[in-house]
Design a protein around this motif. Structure first.
Motif, mmCIF file in Angstrom:
data_model
loop_
_atom_site.group_PDB
_atom_site.id
_atom_site.type_symbol
_atom_site.label_atom_id
_atom_site.label_comp_id
_atom_site.label_asym_id
_atom_site.label_seq_id
_atom_site.Cartn_x
_atom_site.Cartn_y
_atom_site.Cartn_z
ATOM 1 N N ALA A 192 8.844 -26.453 0.983
ATOM 2 C CA ALA A 192 9.637 -27.427 1.730
ATOM 3 C C ALA A 192 10.300 -28.447 0.810
ATOM 4 O O ALA A 192 9.711 -28.909 -0.166
ATOM 5 N N ASN A 193 11.533 -28.774 1.138
ATOM 6 C CA ASN A 193 12.326 -29.778 0.430
ATOM 7 C C ASN A 193 12.811 -29.379 -0.953
ATOM 8 O O ASN A 193 13.205 -30.237 -1.744
ATOM 9 N N ARG A 194 12.813 -28.092 -1.243
ATOM 10 C CA ARG A 194 13.340 -27.679 -2.545
ATOM 11 C C ARG A 194 14.674 -26.936 -2.443
ATOM 12 O O ARG A 194 15.260 -26.562 -3.445
ATOM 13 N N ALA A 195 15.156 -26.743 -1.217
ATOM 14 C CA ALA A 195 16.382 -25.960 -1.041
ATOM 15 C C ALA A 195 17.573 -26.575 -1.774
ATOM 16 O O ALA A 195 18.381 -25.860 -2.367
ATOM 17 N N LEU A 196 17.673 -27.894 -1.758
ATOM 18 C CA LEU A 196 18.844 -28.513 -2.381
ATOM 19 C C LEU A 196 18.803 -28.366 -3.901
ATOM 20 O O LEU A 196 19.838 -28.194 -4.543
ATOM 21 N N ASN A 197 17.614 -28.406 -4.482
ATOM 22 C CA ASN A 197 17.501 -28.163 -5.928
ATOM 23 C C ASN A 197 17.927 -26.743 -6.266
ATOM 24 O O ASN A 197 18.542 -26.494 -7.307
#
Ligand code: ZN
Length: 153
Positions: free
Chosen positions: A22-27
Protein backbone atom coordinates in the motif's frame (compact mmCIF):
# COMPACT_ATOMS: atom_id res chain seq x y z
CA UNK A 1 -10.10 -12.61 -12.42
CA UNK A 2 -10.67 -12.36 -8.74
CA UNK A 3 -13.43 -10.10 -7.55
CA UNK A 4 -11.25 -7.43 -5.98
CA UNK A 5 -9.38 -6.91 -9.24
CA UNK A 6 -12.48 -5.62 -10.99
CA UNK A 7 -12.65 -2.24 -9.33
CA UNK A 8 -11.09 -0.55 -12.34
CA UNK A 9 -11.90 -1.37 -15.95
CA UNK A 10 -10.14 -4.14 -17.83
CA UNK A 11 -7.50 -3.21 -20.33
CA UNK A 12 -7.01 -4.68 -23.80
CA UNK A 13 -3.23 -4.71 -23.95
CA UNK A 14 -0.66 -3.75 -21.37
CA UNK A 15 0.51 -4.45 -17.86
CA UNK A 16 -1.24 -4.90 -14.55
CA UNK A 17 0.89 -4.71 -11.44
CA UNK A 18 -1.11 -6.12 -8.55
CA UNK A 19 -0.40 -6.73 -4.86
CA UNK A 20 1.79 -3.68 -4.51
CA UNK A 21 2.46 -2.78 -0.91
CA UNK A 22 0.00 0.00 0.00
CA UNK A 23 1.04 3.55 -0.87
CA UNK A 24 3.90 2.62 -3.16
CA UNK A 25 2.10 2.95 -6.50
CA UNK A 26 3.21 6.53 -7.06
CA UNK A 27 6.86 5.66 -6.47
CA UNK A 28 6.54 2.88 -9.01
CA UNK A 29 4.97 5.18 -11.59
CA UNK A 30 7.80 7.63 -11.08
CA UNK A 31 10.34 4.81 -11.57
CA UNK A 32 8.58 3.95 -14.86
CA UNK A 33 8.68 7.63 -15.93
CA UNK A 34 4.90 7.72 -15.92
CA UNK A 35 2.49 9.35 -16.40
CA UNK A 36 3.57 10.62 -19.80
CA UNK A 37 1.49 12.47 -22.39
CA UNK A 38 -0.17 9.45 -23.94
CA UNK A 39 -0.24 6.29 -21.83
CA UNK A 40 -3.61 5.57 -20.16
CA UNK A 41 -2.98 4.51 -16.56
CA UNK A 42 -5.35 3.44 -13.82
CA UNK A 43 -4.13 3.44 -10.26
CA UNK A 44 -5.83 2.16 -7.14
CA UNK A 45 -4.27 3.05 -3.82
CA UNK A 46 -5.08 1.56 -0.41
CA UNK A 47 -7.74 -0.82 -1.69
CA UNK A 48 -8.82 -3.86 0.30
CA UNK A 49 -6.89 -7.05 -0.29
CA UNK A 50 -7.78 -10.44 1.07
CA UNK A 51 -4.10 -11.39 1.51
CA UNK A 52 -2.49 -8.09 2.37
CA UNK A 53 -5.05 -5.93 4.19
CA UNK A 54 -4.42 -2.97 1.89
CA UNK A 55 -2.68 -2.86 -1.45
CA UNK A 56 -2.12 -0.76 -4.55
CA UNK A 57 -2.80 -1.74 -8.15
CA UNK A 58 -1.48 -0.14 -11.35
CA UNK A 59 -2.89 -0.79 -14.83
CA UNK A 60 -0.89 0.54 -17.74
CA UNK A 61 -2.52 0.38 -21.13
CA UNK A 62 -0.49 -0.43 -24.23
CA UNK A 63 2.82 -0.90 -22.51
CA UNK A 64 4.80 -3.85 -21.17
CA UNK A 65 7.74 -3.52 -18.80
CA UNK A 66 11.36 -4.00 -19.79
CA UNK A 67 13.55 -6.39 -17.81
CA UNK A 68 15.30 -3.40 -16.28
CA UNK A 69 11.97 -2.01 -15.11
CA UNK A 70 10.99 -5.39 -13.66
CA UNK A 71 14.31 -5.50 -11.77
CA UNK A 72 13.52 -2.11 -10.25
CA UNK A 73 9.90 -3.00 -9.59
CA UNK A 74 10.92 -5.91 -7.42
CA UNK A 75 12.89 -3.58 -5.17
CA UNK A 76 9.96 -1.21 -4.72
CA UNK A 77 7.24 -3.85 -4.51
CA UNK A 78 8.66 -7.21 -3.44
CA UNK A 79 5.24 -8.88 -3.16
CA UNK A 80 3.85 -7.61 -6.44
CA UNK A 81 2.29 -9.75 -9.15
CA UNK A 82 3.04 -8.83 -12.74
CA UNK A 83 0.35 -9.51 -15.33
CA UNK A 84 0.90 -9.05 -19.05
CA UNK A 85 -2.37 -8.55 -20.89
CA UNK A 86 -2.78 -9.15 -24.60
CA UNK A 87 -6.19 -8.85 -26.24
CA UNK A 88 -7.89 -8.98 -22.80
CA UNK A 89 -6.16 -12.30 -22.00
CA UNK A 90 -3.76 -12.54 -19.11
CA UNK A 91 -0.85 -14.20 -20.90
CA UNK A 92 1.61 -14.09 -18.06
CA UNK A 93 1.05 -13.81 -14.37
CA UNK A 94 4.12 -14.07 -12.23
CA UNK A 95 5.21 -12.91 -8.83
CA UNK A 96 8.22 -10.67 -9.14
CA UNK A 97 11.25 -12.11 -7.45
CA UNK A 98 14.31 -10.47 -6.03
CA UNK A 99 17.56 -12.18 -6.98
CA UNK A 100 20.48 -12.63 -4.57
CA UNK A 101 22.63 -10.27 -6.56
CA UNK A 102 21.79 -7.17 -8.60
CA UNK A 103 23.96 -5.81 -11.40
CA UNK A 104 23.34 -2.45 -13.05
CA UNK A 105 19.95 -1.82 -11.43
CA UNK A 106 20.62 0.85 -8.80
CA UNK A 107 23.47 3.23 -8.08
CA UNK A 108 25.60 3.06 -4.95
CA UNK A 109 24.72 5.89 -2.55
CA UNK A 110 28.38 6.31 -1.54
CA UNK A 111 29.77 9.18 -3.67
CA UNK A 112 33.30 7.82 -3.17
CA UNK A 113 32.42 4.33 -4.39
CA UNK A 114 34.45 3.20 -7.39
CA UNK A 115 31.19 2.63 -9.32
CA UNK A 116 30.54 6.40 -9.05
CA UNK A 117 34.00 7.29 -10.42
CA UNK A 118 34.96 7.50 -14.07
CA UNK A 119 35.99 3.84 -14.06
CA UNK A 120 33.78 1.72 -16.32
CA UNK A 121 32.58 -0.49 -13.48
CA UNK A 122 28.97 -1.58 -13.27
CA UNK A 123 27.02 -1.30 -10.02
CA UNK A 124 26.77 -4.56 -8.18
CA UNK A 125 24.93 -5.37 -4.98
CA UNK A 126 24.34 -8.31 -2.73
CA UNK A 127 20.78 -8.64 -1.52
CA UNK A 128 21.20 -8.92 2.24
CA UNK A 129 17.52 -8.84 3.04
CA UNK A 130 14.46 -8.98 0.79
CA UNK A 131 11.67 -7.48 2.88
CA UNK A 132 12.43 -4.89 4.07
CA UNK A 133 14.94 -4.65 1.30
CA UNK A 134 18.60 -4.18 2.19
CA UNK A 135 21.37 -4.12 -0.38
CA UNK A 136 25.14 -4.14 0.18
CA UNK A 137 27.54 -2.75 -2.40
CA UNK A 138 29.96 -5.36 -3.71
CA UNK A 139 32.77 -2.78 -3.92
CA UNK A 140 32.49 -0.40 -0.95
CA UNK A 141 30.14 -2.37 1.36
CA UNK A 142 27.75 0.57 1.71
CA UNK A 143 24.28 -0.71 2.63
CA UNK A 144 21.15 0.76 1.12
CA UNK A 145 17.57 0.49 2.37
CA UNK A 146 14.22 1.19 0.74
CA UNK A 147 14.46 4.98 1.15
CA UNK A 148 17.92 5.09 -0.46
CA UNK A 149 16.70 3.04 -3.40
CA UNK A 150 13.38 4.82 -3.84
CA UNK A 151 15.04 8.25 -3.90
CA UNK A 152 16.90 7.27 -7.11
CA UNK A 153 13.76 6.87 -9.19
ZN1 ZN B 1 29.54 1.25 -3.43
Amino acid sequence: MVKDELKVKRIKNGTVIDHIKANRALNILSMLNLPDDETPIMVAINVESSHMGKKDIIKIEGRELSQEEVDKLVLLAPQATLNIIRDYENIRKSPVELKDELVGVVKCSNPNCITNSNEPIENRFYVQNKEPVKLRCYYCERTMDYEDIESQF
